[in-house]
Structure formats: C-alpha cells, structure tokens
Scaffold this motif. Structure first.
Motif, PDB file in Angstrom:
ATOM      1  N   LEU A  24     -38.412 -14.799 -20.124  1.00  0.00           N
ATOM      2  CA  LEU A  24     -37.703 -13.751 -20.840  1.00  0.00           C
ATOM      3  C   LEU A  24     -38.430 -12.413 -20.683  1.00  0.00           C
ATOM      4  CD1 LEU A  24     -35.281 -13.160 -22.699  1.00  0.00           C
ATOM      5  CD2 LEU A  24     -36.788 -13.629 -24.626  1.00  0.00           C
ATOM      6  N   ALA A  25     -39.730 -12.416 -20.889  1.00  0.00           N
ATOM      7  CA  ALA A  25     -40.515 -11.186 -20.753  1.00  0.00           C
ATOM      8  C   ALA A  25     -40.439 -10.641 -19.331  1.00  0.00           C
ATOM      9  CB  ALA A  25     -41.975 -11.449 -21.152  1.00  0.00           C
ATOM     10  N   SER A  26     -40.509 -11.515 -18.357  1.00  0.00           N
ATOM     11  CA  SER A  26     -40.441 -11.103 -16.959  1.00  0.00           C
ATOM     12  C   SER A  26     -39.065 -10.519 -16.629  1.00  0.00           C
ATOM     13  CB  SER A  26     -40.744 -12.300 -16.057  1.00  0.00           C
ATOM     14  OG  SER A  26     -40.624 -11.950 -14.709  1.00  0.00           O
ATOM     15  N   GLY A  27     -38.011 -11.165 -17.097  1.00  0.00           N
ATOM     16  CA  GLY A  27     -36.662 -10.677 -16.852  1.00  0.00           C
ATOM     17  C   GLY A  27     -36.417  -9.324 -17.508  1.00  0.00           C
ATOM     18  N   ILE A  28     -36.916  -9.167 -18.719  1.00  0.00           N
ATOM     19  CA  ILE A  28     -36.776  -7.882 -19.417  1.00  0.00           C
ATOM     20  C   ILE A  28     -37.518  -6.795 -18.659  1.00  0.00           C
ATOM     21  CG2 ILE A  28     -37.491  -6.606 -21.489  1.00  0.00           C
ATOM     22  CD1 ILE A  28     -36.765  -9.184 -23.092  1.00  0.00           C
ATOM     23  N   GLU A  29     -38.697  -7.088 -18.178  1.00  0.00           N
ATOM     24  CA  GLU A  29     -39.464  -6.091 -17.424  1.00  0.00           C
ATOM     25  C   GLU A  29     -38.735  -5.686 -16.147  1.00  0.00           C
ATOM     26  OE1 GLU A  29     -42.219  -3.310 -16.437  1.00  0.00           O
ATOM     27  OE2 GLU A  29     -41.979  -4.366 -18.336  1.00  0.00           O
ATOM     28  N   ARG A  30     -38.190  -6.672 -15.414  1.00  0.00           N
ATOM     29  CA  ARG A  30     -37.413  -6.360 -14.207  1.00  0.00           C
ATOM     30  C   ARG A  30     -36.192  -5.511 -14.546  1.00  0.00           C
ATOM     31  NH1 ARG A  30     -38.336 -11.754 -13.174  1.00  0.00           N
ATOM     32  NH2 ARG A  30     -36.177 -12.287 -13.591  1.00  0.00           N
ATOM     33  N   MET A  31     -35.547  -5.851 -15.644  1.00  0.00           N
ATOM     34  CA  MET A  31     -34.361  -5.111 -16.050  1.00  0.00           C
ATOM     35  C   MET A  31     -34.717  -3.667 -16.420  1.00  0.00           C
ATOM     36  SD  MET A  31     -31.559  -6.004 -18.982  1.00  0.00           S
ATOM     37  CE  MET A  31     -31.005  -7.467 -18.151  1.00  0.00           C
ATOM     38  N   ARG A  32     -35.826  -3.465 -17.110  1.00  0.00           N
ATOM     39  CA  ARG A  32     -36.235  -2.108 -17.488  1.00  0.00           C
ATOM     40  C   ARG A  32     -36.562  -1.268 -16.250  1.00  0.00           C
ATOM     41  NH1 ARG A  32     -37.596  -0.988 -22.997  1.00  0.00           N
ATOM     42  NH2 ARG A  32     -38.976   0.644 -22.203  1.00  0.00           N
ATOM     43  N   VAL A  33     -37.202  -1.890 -15.264  1.00  0.00           N
ATOM     44  CA  VAL A  33     -37.510  -1.172 -14.023  1.00  0.00           C
ATOM     45  C   VAL A  33     -36.218  -0.801 -13.308  1.00  0.00           C
ATOM     46  CG1 VAL A  33     -38.517  -1.408 -11.713  1.00  0.00           C
ATOM     47  CG2 VAL A  33     -39.816  -2.139 -13.727  1.00  0.00           C
ATOM     48  N   GLU A  34     -35.328  -1.771 -13.161  1.00  0.00           N
ATOM     49  CA  GLU A  34     -34.066  -1.512 -12.473  1.00  0.00           C
ATOM     50  C   GLU A  34     -33.224  -0.493 -13.243  1.00  0.00           C
ATOM     51  OE1 GLU A  34     -30.509  -4.117 -10.542  1.00  0.00           O
ATOM     52  OE2 GLU A  34     -32.557  -4.884 -10.429  1.00  0.00           O
ATOM     53  N   PHE A  35     -33.265  -0.551 -14.563  1.00  0.00           N
ATOM     54  CA  PHE A  35     -32.543   0.423 -15.382  1.00  0.00           C
ATOM     55  C   PHE A  35     -33.023   1.839 -15.064  1.00  0.00           C
ATOM     56  CE2 PHE A  35     -32.340   3.112 -19.159  1.00  0.00           C
ATOM     57  CZ  PHE A  35     -30.994   3.052 -19.455  1.00  0.00           C
ATOM     58  N   GLY A  36     -34.321   2.012 -14.927  1.00  0.00           N
ATOM     59  CA  GLY A  36     -34.867   3.325 -14.619  1.00  0.00           C
ATOM     60  C   GLY A  36     -34.462   3.850 -13.257  1.00  0.00           C
ATOM     61  N   LEU A  37     -34.144   2.950 -12.343  1.00  0.00           N
ATOM     62  CA  LEU A  37     -33.764   3.348 -10.988  1.00  0.00           C
ATOM     63  C   LEU A  37     -32.260   3.466 -10.792  1.00  0.00           C
ATOM     64  CD1 LEU A  37     -36.233   1.022  -9.047  1.00  0.00           C
ATOM     65  CD2 LEU A  37     -36.492   3.475  -9.487  1.00  0.00           C
ATOM     66  N   GLU A  38     -31.492   2.863 -11.679  1.00  0.00           N
ATOM     67  CA  GLU A  38     -30.032   2.811 -11.530  1.00  0.00           C
ATOM     68  C   GLU A  38     -29.410   4.193 -11.735  1.00  0.00           C
ATOM     69  OE1 GLU A  38     -26.766   1.757 -10.376  1.00  0.00           O
ATOM     70  OE2 GLU A  38     -28.012  -0.018 -10.711  1.00  0.00           O
ATOM     71  N   THR A  39     -28.468   4.532 -10.856  1.00  0.00           N
ATOM     72  CA  THR A  39     -27.781   5.817 -10.961  1.00  0.00           C
ATOM     73  C   THR A  39     -26.329   5.674 -11.403  1.00  0.00           C
ATOM     74  OG1 THR A  39     -27.232   5.771  -8.610  1.00  0.00           O
ATOM     75  CG2 THR A  39     -29.261   6.908  -9.242  1.00  0.00           C
ATOM     76  N   ASP A  40     -25.741   4.495 -11.288  1.00  0.00           N
ATOM     77  CA  ASP A  40     -24.363   4.267 -11.715  1.00  0.00           C
ATOM     78  C   ASP A  40     -24.305   4.179 -13.244  1.00  0.00           C
ATOM     79  OD1 ASP A  40     -21.507   3.261 -10.809  1.00  0.00           O
ATOM     80  OD2 ASP A  40     -22.197   1.951 -12.452  1.00  0.00           O
ATOM     81  N   LYS A  41     -23.502   5.052 -13.853  1.00  0.00           N
ATOM     82  CA  LYS A  41     -23.443   5.124 -15.315  1.00  0.00           C
ATOM     83  C   LYS A  41     -23.001   3.810 -15.951  1.00  0.00           C
ATOM     84  CE  LYS A  41     -21.927   8.966 -17.182  1.00  0.00           C
ATOM     85  NZ  LYS A  41     -21.268  10.231 -17.534  1.00  0.00           N
TER      86      LYS A  41
END
Length: 93
Positions: A24-41
């Motif tokens: 869970l912690a690993s998935g959340i961390e990956r999601m937060r990183v990807e969220f920061g890079l995502e440009t599609d609203k």
C-alpha cells in the motif's frame, strides 16, 4: 482512468484488502510521483481522488492550480464525507 485500472496499476489488484501495508505504501508513493508528472486534468483528478480516499492526497492548493479543479475536488470531498456520515448513521443501533 477507471478506478479499477488505477487500483491494478498502482497496487497490483482491485482489492485493497489483499494489499500488504508495504504494498500500500509503495503504491501510494508511485501514485504521488505519477500525479506530480501527469498533465491530463482528468487523470490528475482521478489520481487525486484515490489518494484522498487513501488519506494521502496533496493539499488542494498544491494539487490544483485551476480554481475550478480545486472547487470540483472540494465538492468530491464533501460528497464523500456525506456518504461516510450516512454509513456511520446506518450502523448506529
């Protein structure tokens, strides 16, 4: 991005109950990183929503530069809080 797709992408399953605390912690961390890079609203909002439900969403002023997106997120938060309050009321004897 569909909810189940996000679950499988970041946690390897669509059943959070089957995910270890480390997973869970690993998935959340990956999601937060990807969220920061995502440009599609739309994708950003979907990721933020799941992060919010998991208690790990960035603050609205950081997550959404567009005030309309922040307002939509506040509405989502309010709706989720109302739904959760309704569930708690249903469990009261």
């Amino acid at each position: 991005m569909e909810f189940d797709d996000q679950m499988r992408r970041f946690f390897g399953t669509d059943d959070l109950g089957a995910v270890s605390p480390e997973g869970l912690a690993s998935g959340i961390e990956r999601m937060r990183v990807e969220f920061g890079l995502e440009t599609d609203k739309g994708r950003r909002f979907a990721m933020w929503s799941l992060l919010y439900m998991l208690g790990s969403a960035p603050n609205l002023d950081v997550a959404f530069k567009d005030p309309q997106d922040g307002d939509a997120a506040r509405t989502f938060m309010d709706l989720l809080d109302q739904a959760n309050a309704g569930e708690a009321d249903d469990r009261t004897p």
